[in-house]
Scaffold this motif. Structure first.
Motif, mmCIF file in Angstrom:
data_model
loop_
_atom_site.group_PDB
_atom_site.id
_atom_site.type_symbol
_atom_site.label_atom_id
_atom_site.label_comp_id
_atom_site.label_asym_id
_atom_site.label_seq_id
_atom_site.Cartn_x
_atom_site.Cartn_y
_atom_site.Cartn_z
ATOM 1 N N PRO A 84 0.816 -1.147 0.028
ATOM 2 C CA PRO A 84 -0.071 -0.066 0.069
ATOM 3 C C PRO A 84 1.154 1.304 0.045
ATOM 4 C CG PRO A 84 -0.162 -1.099 2.156
ATOM 5 C CD PRO A 84 0.639 -2.075 1.288
ATOM 6 N N ASP A 85 2.029 1.283 0.676
ATOM 7 C CA ASP A 85 3.084 2.449 0.634
ATOM 8 C C ASP A 85 4.008 2.100 -0.633
ATOM 9 O OD1 ASP A 85 1.804 3.145 2.775
ATOM 10 O OD2 ASP A 85 3.033 2.286 4.197
ATOM 11 N N SER A 86 4.157 2.936 -1.594
ATOM 12 C CA SER A 86 5.259 2.806 -2.473
ATOM 13 C C SER A 86 6.697 2.608 -1.966
ATOM 14 C CB SER A 86 5.039 3.682 -3.277
ATOM 15 O OG SER A 86 5.344 5.180 -2.614
ATOM 16 N N LEU A 87 7.524 1.853 -2.517
ATOM 17 C CA LEU A 87 8.995 2.020 -2.095
ATOM 18 C C LEU A 87 9.577 3.161 -2.171
ATOM 19 C CD1 LEU A 87 10.166 -1.523 -3.777
ATOM 20 C CD2 LEU A 87 9.396 -0.945 -1.463
ATOM 21 N N PRO A 88 10.528 3.399 -1.070
ATOM 22 C CA PRO A 88 11.324 4.977 -1.477
ATOM 23 C C PRO A 88 11.713 5.301 -2.662
ATOM 24 C CG PRO A 88 11.898 3.606 0.446
ATOM 25 C CD PRO A 88 11.118 2.745 -0.357
ATOM 26 N N LEU A 89 11.982 6.403 -2.889
ATOM 27 C CA LEU A 89 12.410 6.964 -3.837
ATOM 28 C C LEU A 89 14.102 6.576 -4.080
ATOM 29 C CD1 LEU A 89 12.270 9.215 -6.464
ATOM 30 C CD2 LEU A 89 13.226 10.880 -4.930
ATOM 31 N N GLY A 90 14.379 6.300 -5.457
ATOM 32 C CA GLY A 90 15.931 5.748 -5.673
ATOM 33 C C GLY A 90 15.883 4.308 -5.581
ATOM 34 N N VAL A 91 14.865 3.535 -5.101
ATOM 35 C CA VAL A 91 15.074 1.984 -5.037
ATOM 36 C C VAL A 91 15.475 1.408 -6.671
ATOM 37 C CG1 VAL A 91 14.052 -0.167 -4.671
ATOM 38 C CG2 VAL A 91 14.030 1.877 -2.928
ATOM 39 N N VAL A 96 15.809 -7.233 -8.108
ATOM 40 C CA VAL A 96 15.165 -7.353 -6.792
ATOM 41 C C VAL A 96 15.402 -8.997 -6.382
ATOM 42 C CG1 VAL A 96 13.026 -7.394 -5.582
ATOM 43 C CG2 VAL A 96 13.450 -5.491 -7.172
ATOM 44 N N LEU A 97 15.870 -9.260 -5.380
ATOM 45 C CA LEU A 97 15.668 -10.586 -4.672
ATOM 46 C C LEU A 97 14.415 -10.552 -3.778
ATOM 47 C CD1 LEU A 97 19.341 -11.360 -3.708
ATOM 48 C CD2 LEU A 97 18.199 -12.307 -5.437
ATOM 49 N N CYS A 98 13.726 -11.617 -4.014
ATOM 50 C CA CYS A 98 12.388 -11.590 -3.294
ATOM 51 C C CYS A 98 12.085 -13.113 -2.865
ATOM 52 C CB CYS A 98 11.441 -10.886 -3.829
ATOM 53 S SG CYS A 98 10.555 -11.729 -5.519
ATOM 54 N N SER A 112 7.430 -14.221 -18.587
ATOM 55 C CA SER A 112 8.396 -13.296 -19.101
ATOM 56 C C SER A 112 7.900 -11.982 -19.316
ATOM 57 C CB SER A 112 8.874 -14.056 -20.446
ATOM 58 O OG SER A 112 9.810 -12.994 -21.033
ATOM 59 N N MET A 113 8.605 -10.965 -19.218
ATOM 60 C CA MET A 113 8.221 -9.528 -19.620
ATOM 61 C C MET A 113 7.925 -9.343 -20.990
ATOM 62 S SD MET A 113 10.407 -7.493 -16.888
ATOM 63 C CE MET A 113 9.478 -5.924 -17.112
ATOM 64 N N THR A 114 8.593 -10.290 -21.957
ATOM 65 C CA THR A 114 8.515 -10.101 -23.413
ATOM 66 C C THR A 114 7.735 -11.281 -24.146
ATOM 67 O OG1 THR A 114 10.653 -11.513 -23.867
ATOM 68 C CG2 THR A 114 11.067 -8.937 -23.327
ATOM 69 N N SER A 115 7.559 -12.230 -23.476
ATOM 70 C CA SER A 115 6.321 -13.288 -24.037
ATOM 71 C C SER A 115 5.654 -13.916 -23.123
ATOM 72 C CB SER A 115 7.213 -14.151 -24.954
ATOM 73 O OG SER A 115 8.093 -15.061 -24.061
ATOM 74 N N ASP A 116 4.876 -14.794 -23.520
ATOM 75 C CA ASP A 116 4.063 -15.520 -22.567
ATOM 76 C C ASP A 116 4.618 -16.837 -21.995
ATOM 77 O OD1 ASP A 116 1.934 -13.796 -23.045
ATOM 78 O OD2 ASP A 116 0.957 -14.882 -24.628
ATOM 79 N N PHE A 129 11.390 -5.942 -11.483
ATOM 80 C CA PHE A 129 9.973 -5.584 -10.929
ATOM 81 C C PHE A 129 9.645 -4.166 -11.393
ATOM 82 C CE2 PHE A 129 9.995 -9.048 -8.100
ATOM 83 C CZ PHE A 129 9.062 -9.779 -8.425
ATOM 84 N N SER A 130 10.465 -3.744 -12.585
ATOM 85 C CA SER A 130 10.142 -2.233 -13.024
ATOM 86 C C SER A 130 8.834 -2.287 -13.546
ATOM 87 C CB SER A 130 11.218 -1.888 -13.869
ATOM 88 O OG SER A 130 11.173 -2.939 -14.834
ATOM 89 N N LYS A 131 8.146 -3.228 -13.837
ATOM 90 C CA LYS A 131 6.824 -3.383 -14.470
ATOM 91 C C LYS A 131 6.084 -4.415 -13.699
ATOM 92 C CE LYS A 131 8.412 -1.915 -19.137
ATOM 93 N NZ LYS A 131 8.356 -2.372 -20.321
ATOM 94 N N PRO A 132 4.708 -4.156 -13.710
ATOM 95 C CA PRO A 132 4.032 -5.375 -12.925
ATOM 96 C C PRO A 132 4.191 -6.820 -13.656
ATOM 97 C CG PRO A 132 2.522 -3.426 -13.471
ATOM 98 C CD PRO A 132 4.004 -3.282 -14.276
ATOM 99 N N ARG A 133 4.623 -7.827 -12.668
ATOM 100 C CA ARG A 133 4.882 -9.039 -13.096
ATOM 101 C C ARG A 133 3.783 -9.911 -12.764
ATOM 102 N NH1 ARG A 133 10.238 -9.929 -14.421
ATOM 103 N NH2 ARG A 133 9.438 -11.835 -15.493
ATOM 104 N N GLU A 134 3.632 -10.932 -13.470
ATOM 105 C CA GLU A 134 2.621 -12.078 -13.113
ATOM 106 C C GLU A 134 3.336 -13.340 -12.571
ATOM 107 O OE1 GLU A 134 -0.248 -14.090 -16.331
ATOM 108 O OE2 GLU A 134 -0.863 -12.017 -15.946
ATOM 109 N N LEU A 135 2.658 -13.827 -11.506
ATOM 110 C CA LEU A 135 3.299 -15.128 -10.921
ATOM 111 C C LEU A 135 2.127 -16.231 -11.091
ATOM 112 C CD1 LEU A 135 4.919 -13.918 -7.639
ATOM 113 C CD2 LEU A 135 6.251 -14.329 -9.583
#
Length: 148
Positions: A84-91, A96-98, A112-116, A129-135
């Motif tokens: 609900p809170d965005s990550l801080p500026l500059g991240v 990203v390791l998650c 994949s970000m480029t294909s299905d 995670f610069s764009k929304p990802r699908e798990l």
């Protein structure tokens, strides 16, 4: 001798009777339930901006910051994982390791970000995670599937 023989014979009879009641254990029913139960971030690189000591020039530096205490919400109905809170500026959201946990240790894949195409999600690999990802989560039985 009779006192030892009779109890020994009864113990062997009980052991054989109990052993015959045990199943072979080959049948196991896997569940169709699936879903993500936890999502946490690791250390991320964050760029900080500040002035030099003399106050005349701008300076930047990068530091590794732990975001493991950042709370993420998992909406099972809508299939969303969000903060609900965005990550801080500059991240830096490109490396990203998650860590992702799922019901009954289900298999987690990431689209994949480029294909299905889907690939197996590994928490030790950095993810963009610069764009929304699908798990995608697949149940152990192979019949259950859910997108997050």
């Amino acid at each position: 001798m009779k006192r030892i023989f009779l109890p020994l014979l009864m113990m062997m009879a009980v052991a054989l009777t109990c052993a015959s009641c045990l199943g072979d254990g080959d049948e196991y029913e896997y569940t169709d339930n699936t879903g993500i139960t936890a999502f946490t971030l690791g250390n991320l690189k964050q760029t900080f901006h500040r002035k030099t000591k003399d106050g005349l020039r701008d300076s930047t530096y990068t530091k590794s910051v732990s975001f493991s205490s950042t709370k993420f919400y998992i909406d099972q109905i809508e299939g969303l994982i969000y903060n609900p809170d965005s990550l801080p500026l500059g991240v830096d959201g490109t490396k990203v390791l998650c860590s992702v946990s799922s019901y009954n240790a289900s298999t987690v894949g990431i689209k994949s970000m480029t294909s299905d195409t889907l690939s197996y999600f590994m928490g030790s690999d950095s993810t963009d995670f610069s764009k929304p990802r699908e798990l995608h989560v697949y149940s152990n039985s192979g019949r259950g599937h859910k997108k997050e």
